[in-house]
Design a protein around this motif. Structure first.
Motif, PDB file in Angstrom:
ATOM      1  N   GLY A 101      -4.154   0.906   7.931  1.00  0.00           N
ATOM      2  CA  GLY A 101      -3.541   1.638   6.837  1.00  0.00           C
ATOM      3  C   GLY A 101      -4.391   2.804   6.427  1.00  0.00           C
ATOM      4  N   GLY A 102      -3.914   3.511   5.455  1.00  0.00           N
ATOM      5  CA  GLY A 102      -4.559   4.737   5.050  1.00  0.00           C
ATOM      6  C   GLY A 102      -5.916   4.549   4.400  1.00  0.00           C
ATOM      7  N   GLY A 103      -6.163   3.437   3.713  1.00  0.00           N
ATOM      8  CA  GLY A 103      -7.394   3.277   2.967  1.00  0.00           C
ATOM      9  C   GLY A 103      -8.424   2.425   3.667  1.00  0.00           C
ATOM     10  N   GLY A 104      -8.354   2.236   4.965  1.00  0.00           N
ATOM     11  CA  GLY A 104      -9.295   1.369   5.655  1.00  0.00           C
ATOM     12  C   GLY A 104      -8.772  -0.041   5.713  1.00  0.00           C
ATOM     13  N   GLY A 105      -9.320  -0.841   6.584  1.00  0.00           N
ATOM     14  CA  GLY A 105      -8.802  -2.187   6.779  1.00  0.00           C
ATOM     15  C   GLY A 105      -9.554  -3.220   5.976  1.00  0.00           C
ATOM     16  N   HIS A 106      -8.994  -4.388   5.894  1.00  0.00           N
ATOM     17  CA  HIS A 106      -9.660  -5.541   5.315  1.00  0.00           C
ATOM     18  C   HIS A 106      -9.169  -6.764   6.071  1.00  0.00           C
ATOM     19  N   ALA A 107      -9.964  -7.802   6.047  1.00  0.00           N
ATOM     20  CA  ALA A 107      -9.607  -9.010   6.784  1.00  0.00           C
ATOM     21  C   ALA A 107      -8.800  -9.941   5.901  1.00  0.00           C
ATOM     22  N   ARG A 108      -7.831 -10.617   6.504  1.00  0.00           N
ATOM     23  CA  ARG A 108      -7.032 -11.609   5.784  1.00  0.00           C
ATOM     24  C   ARG A 108      -6.977 -12.872   6.614  1.00  0.00           C
ATOM     25  N   ASP A 109      -6.933 -13.987   5.934  1.00  0.00           N
ATOM     26  CA  ASP A 109      -6.805 -15.274   6.600  1.00  0.00           C
ATOM     27  C   ASP A 109      -5.370 -15.406   7.088  1.00  0.00           C
ATOM     28  N   ASP A 115       9.564  -1.095   0.532  1.00  0.00           N
ATOM     29  CA  ASP A 115       8.635   0.011   0.715  1.00  0.00           C
ATOM     30  C   ASP A 115       7.542  -0.533   1.635  1.00  0.00           C
ATOM     31  N   VAL A 116       7.353   0.125   2.785  1.00  0.00           N
ATOM     32  CA  VAL A 116       6.414  -0.358   3.796  1.00  0.00           C
ATOM     33  C   VAL A 116       5.387   0.728   4.095  1.00  0.00           C
ATOM     34  N   ARG A 117       4.099   0.342   4.100  1.00  0.00           N
ATOM     35  CA  ARG A 117       3.028   1.237   4.543  1.00  0.00           C
ATOM     36  C   ARG A 117       2.769   0.934   6.018  1.00  0.00           C
ATOM     37  N   TRP A 118       3.076   1.900   6.886  1.00  0.00           N
ATOM     38  CA  TRP A 118       2.975   1.715   8.334  1.00  0.00           C
ATOM     39  C   TRP A 118       1.536   1.868   8.791  1.00  0.00           C
ATOM     40  N   SER A 119       1.071   0.938   9.620  1.00  0.00           N
ATOM     41  CA  SER A 119      -0.327   0.945  10.053  1.00  0.00           C
ATOM     42  C   SER A 119      -0.650   2.111  10.980  1.00  0.00           C
ATOM     43  N   ASP A 120       0.343   2.629  11.698  1.00  0.00           N
ATOM     44  CA  ASP A 120       0.058   3.710  12.639  1.00  0.00           C
ATOM     45  C   ASP A 120      -0.060   5.078  11.968  1.00  0.00           C
ATOM     46  N   THR A 121       0.533   5.255  10.790  1.00  0.00           N
ATOM     47  CA  THR A 121       0.490   6.559  10.124  1.00  0.00           C
ATOM     48  C   THR A 121      -0.121   6.501   8.732  1.00  0.00           C
ATOM     49  N   GLY A 122      -0.133   5.313   8.114  1.00  0.00           N
ATOM     50  CA  GLY A 122      -0.606   5.182   6.745  1.00  0.00           C
ATOM     51  C   GLY A 122       0.413   5.636   5.714  1.00  0.00           C
ATOM     52  N   ARG A 123       1.568   6.085   6.170  1.00  0.00           N
ATOM     53  CA  ARG A 123       2.613   6.559   5.256  1.00  0.00           C
ATOM     54  C   ARG A 123       3.464   5.409   4.753  1.00  0.00           C
ATOM     55  N   VAL A 124       4.025   5.603   3.572  1.00  0.00           N
ATOM     56  CA  VAL A 124       4.929   4.621   2.981  1.00  0.00           C
ATOM     57  C   VAL A 124       6.347   5.164   3.090  1.00  0.00           C
ATOM     58  N   VAL A 177       4.289  -4.722   3.444  1.00  0.00           N
ATOM     59  CA  VAL A 177       5.235  -4.566   2.341  1.00  0.00           C
ATOM     60  C   VAL A 177       4.432  -4.239   1.083  1.00  0.00           C
ATOM     61  N   VAL A 178       4.650  -3.022   0.545  1.00  0.00           N
ATOM     62  CA  VAL A 178       3.923  -2.581  -0.645  1.00  0.00           C
ATOM     63  C   VAL A 178       4.841  -2.386  -1.842  1.00  0.00           C
ATOM     64  N   GLY A 179       6.145  -2.557  -1.627  1.00  0.00           N
ATOM     65  CA  GLY A 179       7.089  -2.430  -2.730  1.00  0.00           C
ATOM     66  C   GLY A 179       8.375  -3.168  -2.450  1.00  0.00           C
ATOM     67  N   LEU A 180       8.910  -3.789  -3.484  1.00  0.00           N
ATOM     68  CA  LEU A 180      10.185  -4.509  -3.374  1.00  0.00           C
ATOM     69  C   LEU A 180      11.210  -3.808  -4.251  1.00  0.00           C
ATOM     70  N   ARG A 181      12.434  -3.731  -3.781  1.00  0.00           N
ATOM     71  CA  ARG A 181      13.518  -3.132  -4.564  1.00  0.00           C
ATOM     72  C   ARG A 181      14.347  -4.192  -5.273  1.00  0.00           C
TER      73      ARG A 181
END
Length: 102
Positions: A9-17, A71-80, A58-62
């Protein structure tokens, strides 16, 4: 067995279980409707062999019930972008996210 994954993503990665990861097809759960919560991963299969799968967070629900669109932040572009899932889309429910519609 590796139980973490790097999140792009746009702000760098983080690890998740991801020990309790489940891929759920767009029409497999809850009477044919996809459901997601914030933080779930959207996976979209490539349209043809050799075209990579696309993924985003998924960064936003309608809708409060977790149904599309998202609303989805795509890992390849960082765009929502606003995403309406098709039959090639899946939700990956990640550990630590709450799923009230299970």
């Amino acid at each position: 067995m590796n139980t973490t994954e790097s999140r792009g993503g746009g702000g760098g990665g983080h690890a998740r279980d991801v020990r309790d990861v489940r891929d759920v097809g767009a029409r497999e759960e809850h009477g044919g409707a996809m459901h997601a919560v914030l933080g779930d991963q959207i996976l979209v299969d490539g349209p043809v062999v050799g075209v990579p799968r696309r993924d985003g967070e998924v960064v936003g629900l309608r809708h409060a019930d977790g149904t599309p669109p998202y609303d989805v932040r795509w890992s390849d572009t960082g765009r929502v972008s606003l995403f309406f899932p098709g039959p090639d889309a899946h939700v990956r429910h990640l550990t630590g996210t709450r799923h009230p519609h299970k």
